[in-house]
Write an enzyme that holds these catalytic residues in place. Structure first.
Site, PDB file in Angstrom:
ATOM      1  N   ARG A   1      13.115  29.147  46.055  1.00  0.00           N
ATOM      2  CA  ARG A   1      12.450  27.854  46.217  1.00  0.00           C
ATOM      3  C   ARG A   1      11.860  27.680  47.612  1.00  0.00           C
ATOM      4  O   ARG A   1      10.836  27.036  47.774  1.00  0.00           O
ATOM      5  CB  ARG A   1      13.456  26.725  45.984  1.00  0.00           C
ATOM      6  CG  ARG A   1      14.073  26.783  44.612  1.00  0.00           C
ATOM      7  CD  ARG A   1      14.558  25.443  44.194  1.00  0.00           C
ATOM      8  NE  ARG A   1      13.811  25.063  43.007  1.00  0.00           N
ATOM      9  CZ  ARG A   1      13.983  23.928  42.369  1.00  0.00           C
ATOM     10  NH1 ARG A   1      14.830  23.037  42.800  1.00  0.00           N
ATOM     11  NH2 ARG A   1      13.275  23.663  41.289  1.00  0.00           N
TER      12      ARG A   1
ATOM     13  N   LYS B   1      25.864  37.192  32.977  1.00  0.00           N
ATOM     14  CA  LYS B   1      26.869  36.283  32.445  1.00  0.00           C
ATOM     15  C   LYS B   1      27.083  35.110  33.410  1.00  0.00           C
ATOM     16  O   LYS B   1      26.799  35.280  34.603  1.00  0.00           O
ATOM     17  CB  LYS B   1      28.163  37.030  32.181  1.00  0.00           C
ATOM     18  CG  LYS B   1      29.027  37.273  33.440  1.00  0.00           C
ATOM     19  CD  LYS B   1      30.371  37.764  33.056  1.00  0.00           C
ATOM     20  CE  LYS B   1      31.494  36.969  33.599  1.00  0.00           C
ATOM     21  NZ  LYS B   1      31.822  36.895  34.961  1.00  0.00           N
TER      22      LYS B   1
ATOM     23  N   HIS C   1      28.473  43.769  34.015  1.00  0.00           N
ATOM     24  CA  HIS C   1      28.475  44.882  34.967  1.00  0.00           C
ATOM     25  C   HIS C   1      29.534  45.942  34.640  1.00  0.00           C
ATOM     26  O   HIS C   1      29.443  47.076  35.097  1.00  0.00           O
ATOM     27  CB  HIS C   1      28.571  44.385  36.418  1.00  0.00           C
ATOM     28  CG  HIS C   1      29.939  43.966  36.846  1.00  0.00           C
ATOM     29  ND1 HIS C   1      30.473  42.740  36.548  1.00  0.00           N
ATOM     30  CD2 HIS C   1      30.899  44.607  37.558  1.00  0.00           C
ATOM     31  CE1 HIS C   1      31.684  42.648  37.057  1.00  0.00           C
ATOM     32  NE2 HIS C   1      31.973  43.767  37.679  1.00  0.00           N
TER      33      HIS C   1
ATOM     34  N   GLU D   1      43.640  41.895  38.804  1.00  0.00           N
ATOM     35  CA  GLU D   1      43.048  41.742  40.131  1.00  0.00           C
ATOM     36  C   GLU D   1      44.117  41.214  41.075  1.00  0.00           C
ATOM     37  O   GLU D   1      44.946  40.391  40.678  1.00  0.00           O
ATOM     38  CB  GLU D   1      41.912  40.734  40.087  1.00  0.00           C
ATOM     39  CG  GLU D   1      40.763  41.153  39.193  1.00  0.00           C
ATOM     40  CD  GLU D   1      39.637  40.141  39.268  1.00  0.00           C
ATOM     41  OE1 GLU D   1      38.723  40.348  40.065  1.00  0.00           O
ATOM     42  OE2 GLU D   1      39.698  39.130  38.555  1.00  0.00           O
TER      43      GLU D   1
ATOM     44  N   HIS E   1      33.890  41.204  29.776  1.00  0.00           N
ATOM     45  CA  HIS E   1      34.237  42.561  30.221  1.00  0.00           C
ATOM     46  C   HIS E   1      35.277  43.229  29.309  1.00  0.00           C
ATOM     47  O   HIS E   1      35.104  44.367  28.878  1.00  0.00           O
ATOM     48  CB  HIS E   1      34.802  42.541  31.643  1.00  0.00           C
ATOM     49  CG  HIS E   1      33.914  41.848  32.636  1.00  0.00           C
ATOM     50  ND1 HIS E   1      32.559  41.939  32.602  1.00  0.00           N
ATOM     51  CD2 HIS E   1      34.192  41.049  33.701  1.00  0.00           C
ATOM     52  CE1 HIS E   1      32.036  41.237  33.605  1.00  0.00           C
ATOM     53  NE2 HIS E   1      33.013  40.686  34.278  1.00  0.00           N
TER      54      HIS E   1
ATOM     55  N   LYS F   1      44.308  37.084  37.793  1.00  0.00           N
ATOM     56  CA  LYS F   1      44.081  37.136  39.241  1.00  0.00           C
ATOM     57  C   LYS F   1      45.432  37.048  39.937  1.00  0.00           C
ATOM     58  O   LYS F   1      46.406  36.568  39.372  1.00  0.00           O
ATOM     59  CB  LYS F   1      43.190  35.970  39.672  1.00  0.00           C
ATOM     60  CG  LYS F   1      41.758  36.099  39.122  1.00  0.00           C
ATOM     61  CD  LYS F   1      40.773  35.319  39.943  1.00  0.00           C
ATOM     62  CE  LYS F   1      39.374  35.357  39.336  1.00  0.00           C
ATOM     63  NZ  LYS F   1      38.666  36.630  39.550  1.00  0.00           N
TER      64      LYS F   1
END
Ligand code: BG6
Length: 482
Positions: A47, A151, A181, A219, A243, A339
């Site tokens: 922008r 996504k 990915h 993770e 995923h 996580k």
């Protein structure tokens, strides 16, 4: 695919944003450095009216410093291949101006009108950008026109359908590259080679031989600075629907008729269609509490910046599902992601059935585990088949040992996912991209669970998730907890 792709323009909407700086521009610059990009000019679109080509090149160069590219590679990429165009307020005149700039660049550099539009934007901005492009005729050209989106593709079945409908209003499915990915990771692609280039495992890849399959994406990081995106979204939408489900389809699919995008995506969709409705009692959700990761104290999810103290967003989910087809009927598939777990580790564990009669148990050998194939996707990419051998000497003992292969020992350079994916977009190969039907079939599975989320269990940061989820895993805990 060692040939450079045809000459083209690669237009990044959100060209000054985080994804562009961290992933897309470094991936493109690395491809250029390796002479894999061909004559591809990059046009950053945003922008802001305060950038011109020169200042944008400085921004790109700074991003490439962060990504560790050499000065020579940075200068070569920025000076010759990078341009900037504002999209202002996104009016029709702004899109006309964009079109004029693209045509001017094509004329100046002798390029055919092959164009990729990468919408590195928040999903709510997709429809406006697609409409803006279509209104001024940028949805088609004399060459090819491709659209790349990232996504999340919706947040439930209804919104995913709506997004597909809007996207198809302006672009045909064969123009659309939906990025997950994980599909760009080498080890994920290698799943296809592993399964379909080697007869030995494929003959065992079924309900007769396999006891259970577990897919874990763990993770150690927490939500970090992404509270605004993550809170209210949670692990099921963020990781499982996309995923992990992609990994599941690659593990479970039938051999495709050929190695092309349509054949592979057709088989993946068949897997999704065969998954039975997931029983909510086989789903455990959790949220991380404070704890320790690598010896460091870390705070709980509710204390993280930007998270309301009463958030019920799950940061962990484990579930069991079943694929109701000839190959897999009766084999539990466990999916887990979280996580702030003990460590970063993505792997697929295939547990094989036990021998029908154990000859050695009577001799006192401790044989309470079965053979397991562990496919590690990251880190330490590789394969390990764990099985029992006799420990030499007396008394009669057996020990589980791995027969393993480590990517890092053999290959020094594993290309990052975005490098692979961008090259495939430029070469027109949709194999590693998600089809509209895959998105919808996947949401069909998880939407009922999201609508009735059930209770949320607390787990300590640095653990392997809530205790309540422990039964949703293969019994060989030591294989995926270390
Ligand atoms: C993203 C999720 O898609 O994948 C993140 O939004 C997650 O929450 C990330 O951390 C994990 O990707 P990788 O490649 O680091 O395993």
């Amino acid at each position: 695919m060692s040939q450079a792709p045809p000459p083209s323009l690669f237009i990044i909407f959100g060209g000054t944003g985080d994804l562009a700086r961290r992933k897309l521009l470094p991936a493109l610059a690395r491809l250029a450095e390796a002479d894999r990009l061909g004559r591809c000019h990059v046009v950053g679109v945003a922008r802001g009216t305060d950038h011109d080509d020169e200042s944008y090149r400085r921004l790109v160069s700074a991003a490439l410093v962060e990504a560790g590219l050499s000065e020579k590679a940075r200068n070569a990429f920025c000076a010759s291949w990078v341009h900037y165009q504002t999209i202002g307020e996104g009016t029709e005149a702004d899109y006309e101006a964009l079109g004029a700039r693209l045509r001017a660049l094509e004329a100046e550099h002798g390029l055919p009108s092959n164009r990729t539009f990468y919408l590195s934007l928040p999903p709510k901005a997709f429809p406006g950008a697609m409409e803006g492009l279509a209104k001024v005729g940028l949805d088609e050209s004399d060459g090819w026109t491709r659209l790349v989106i990232e996504k999340p593709f919706g947040k439930d079945l209804a919104s995913a359908r709506e997004l597909n409908e809007v996207t198809h209003r302006y672009f045909r499915e064969e123009q659309i590259y939906r990025i997950d990915h994980y599909l760009g990771k080498e080890t994920v692609q290698n799943l296809l080679v592993f399964r379909f280039a080697n007869a030995i495992f494929e003959s065992m890849w079924n309900r007769e031989r396999v006891q259970s399959v577990m897919i874990t994406v763990a993770e150690s990081l927490g939500v970090g600075t992404r509270a605004g995106y993550y809170d209210g979204i949670g692990a099921m939408r963020d990781m499982v629907q996309n995923h992990i489900t992609q990994l599941l389809t690659l593990v479970a699919m039938e051999p495709p008729s050929s190695f092309d995008a349509d054949a592979i995506r057709y088989e993946k969709i068949k897997v999704l269609k065969s998954i039975s409705a997931i029983d909510p009692s086989n789903v455990i959700r959790g949220q991380y509490d404070h704890g320790q990761i690598d010896g460091e104290d870390v705070i709980g999810y509710l204390e993280e910046a930007g998270i309301g103290g009463s958030s019920t967003t799950e940061t962990f989910v484990a579930m069991q599902l079943e694929i109701d087809n000839w190959r897999w009927k009766g084999v539990p598939f466990y999916l887990r992601s979280g996580k702030r777990l003990a460590k970063r580790s993505s792997q697929i564990a295939v547990q094989f059935r036990d021998v029908p009669v154990s000859l050695f148990r009577a001799m006192g050998a401790k044989l309470d585990t079965t053979d397991v194939l562990i496919i590690t996707l990251q880190p330490n990419e590789g394969f390990a088949l764990h099985f029992d051998v006799k420990v030499p000497g007396d008394p009669f003992r057996t020990r589980r040992i791995p027969l393993s292969f480590d990517y890092g020992d053999l290959f020094d350079d594993i290309p990052p996912a975005y490098q692979t994916l961008l090259l495939n977009v430029l070469s027109g190969d949709q194999t590693l991209f998600v089809h509209a039907d895959e998105v919808e079939h996947s949401w069909r599975l998880y939407t009922p669970l999201l609508e009735n989320p059930g209770i949320i269990h607390r787990y300590r940061s640095g653990s392997w998730g809530p205790r309540e989820a422990e039964h949703l895993a293969i019994p060989e805990r030591e294989l995926w907890q270390v």
